[in-house]
Design an enzyme around this catalytic site. Structure first.
Site, PDB file in Angstrom:
ATOM      1  N   PRO A  90      -7.958  -6.093 -55.630  1.00 22.58           N
ATOM      2  CA  PRO A  90      -8.671  -5.519 -56.165  1.00 22.58           C
ATOM      3  C   PRO A  90      -8.513  -7.302 -57.615  1.00 22.58           C
ATOM      4  O   PRO A  90      -7.810  -7.517 -57.943  1.00 22.58           O
ATOM      5  CB  PRO A  90      -9.243  -4.497 -56.846  1.00 22.58           C
ATOM      6  CG  PRO A  90      -7.815  -3.714 -57.131  1.00 22.58           C
ATOM      7  CD  PRO A  90      -7.014  -5.137 -56.021  1.00 22.58           C
ATOM      8  N   CYS A  91     -10.083  -7.426 -57.432  1.00 19.25           N
ATOM      9  CA  CYS A  91      -9.698  -8.683 -59.081  1.00 19.25           C
ATOM     10  C   CYS A  91     -11.697  -8.356 -60.042  1.00 19.25           C
ATOM     11  O   CYS A  91     -11.576  -9.129 -59.281  1.00 19.25           O
ATOM     12  CB  CYS A  91      -9.084  -9.980 -58.651  1.00 19.25           C
ATOM     13  SG  CYS A  91      -9.656 -11.434 -59.810  1.00 19.25           S
ATOM     14  N   ILE A  92     -10.970  -7.072 -61.006  1.00 20.24           N
ATOM     15  CA  ILE A  92     -12.543  -6.895 -61.441  1.00 20.24           C
ATOM     16  C   ILE A  92     -13.528  -6.746 -60.932  1.00 20.24           C
ATOM     17  O   ILE A  92     -14.683  -5.497 -60.834  1.00 20.24           O
ATOM     18  CB  ILE A  92     -12.319  -7.833 -62.275  1.00 20.24           C
ATOM     19  CG1 ILE A  92     -11.195  -8.570 -63.526  1.00 20.24           C
ATOM     20  CG2 ILE A  92     -13.940  -7.894 -63.625  1.00 20.24           C
ATOM     21  CD1 ILE A  92     -11.085  -7.493 -64.535  1.00 20.24           C
ATOM     22  N   THR A  93     -14.275  -7.461 -59.698  1.00 13.42           N
ATOM     23  CA  THR A  93     -15.545  -7.308 -59.547  1.00 13.42           C
ATOM     24  C   THR A  93     -15.555  -7.830 -58.090  1.00 13.42           C
ATOM     25  O   THR A  93     -15.991  -7.577 -56.987  1.00 13.42           O
ATOM     26  CB  THR A  93     -16.471  -8.513 -59.715  1.00 13.42           C
ATOM     27  OG1 THR A  93     -16.092  -9.774 -59.958  1.00 13.42           O
ATOM     28  CG2 THR A  93     -16.821  -8.086 -61.532  1.00 13.42           C
TER      29      THR A  93
END
Lengths: 155, 78
Positions: free
Chosen positions: B24-27
């Site tokens: 995952p990367c924030i959004t």
């Protein structure tokens, strides 16, 4: 999302304001997660500041989200593809869930070192899931100091 | 409900056997898959994702600010 109010969003870094379309990443440049602005940071080591008062809702070394009381959440992303650094070169000054004030240091970093390593250092500042047209008083392209107003997010 | 969304997203990227790595990367969910052709973009859009972006060899699914939660829900299913 609860009832929102006009939220003043300030610049997390000093540098040059640009449109999100200048960000070399389609998720930001096509405003998939929301409208906003980007700032090309001055190439000096320093702290990235909270853009609004609120709670640190998400915290990574290279990016964070601050959620205001009304539920409006602002994303600050430090450079592009910087997730690959796995935190190297970033110093977190807060913890997830912490309450911060606009202008409070959140993360320390060195954009010059990132640039030297081949990363784009431009910082998207995104009003997450905001409606089109919700941002007013949007800063024009040009120089910006840390904490200067970037835009106002109307509910 | 999130669990269900995670399961549906996983199904739309070809199921657990197709996932090499998911981050995952924030959004967004950055997915390294064995076979990118198994990604069902229409199904993903039907699940309310903001977009599907193919960058380099990876497929990025833009899910919004809940990316971290969804990713950990999907990881529970792997």
């Amino acid at each position: 999302m609860t009832v929102s109010t006009a939220l003043r969003v300030s610049s997390p870094v000093g540098g040059e304001v640009a449109g999100l379309s200048a960000v070399p990443d389609p998720v930001f440049s096509q405003a998939m997660v929301g409208p906003g602005l980007a700032v090309r940071p001055d190439p000096v080591a320093g702290d990235v500041l909270a853009p609004i008062d609120g709670q640190v809702a998400t915290l990574h070394p290279h990016a964070f989200v601050v959620a205001g009381e009304s539920g409006q959440a602002v994303l600050v992303h430090l450079g592009i593809d910087t997730v690959r650094l796995k935190g190297a070169g970033f110093t977190m000054h807060v913890v997830k869930g912490e309450t911060v004030r606009a202008g409070q240091p959140v993360i320390g970093w060195d954009p010059a070192a990132l640039e030297a390593a081949g990363y784009a250092t431009i910082c998207p500042v995104v009003a997450l899931d905001a409606q089109n047209g919700a941002l007013v008083d949007v800063a024009p392209d040009g120089p910006v100091s840390p904490g200067d107003p970037l835009f106002v997010w109307t509910g | 409900m999130l669990d269900e969304r995670a399961a549906k997203i996983l199904a739309a990227i070809g199921g657990r056997d197709n996932v090499v790595e998911l981050e995952p990367c924030i959004t967004r969910l950055r997915c390294e898959l064995k076979d990118n052709s198994l990604v069902d973009e229409a199904a993903l859009r039907g699940l309310g994702v903001h977009g599907v972006v193919r960058i380099g060899g990876a497929v990025q699914i833009v899910v919004g600010p809940e990316a971290d939660t969804i990713a950990s829900d999907i990881e529970d299913l792997l």
